[in-house]
Design a protein around this motif. Sequence first.
Motif: not given
Length: 65
Positions: A49-65
Amino acid sequence: MRFSVSLARKIKTLTTKMVITSGNDEDRGGQERESKEESVLAMLGIVGTILNLIVIIFVYIYTTL
């Protein structure tokens, strides 16, 4: 009156059928093993679950840049 007699007979037969057994060493070992497996699976679930949350955060940051 008749109902109470039949109910008393049923209760008497039910109590005579009850068997009380104590757990032997093999059962205790199996329960300890199952408990350990359950705790390992719970930890794997938390880590996943923690790894999934980290991936979601990184994808969100990557797509908003």
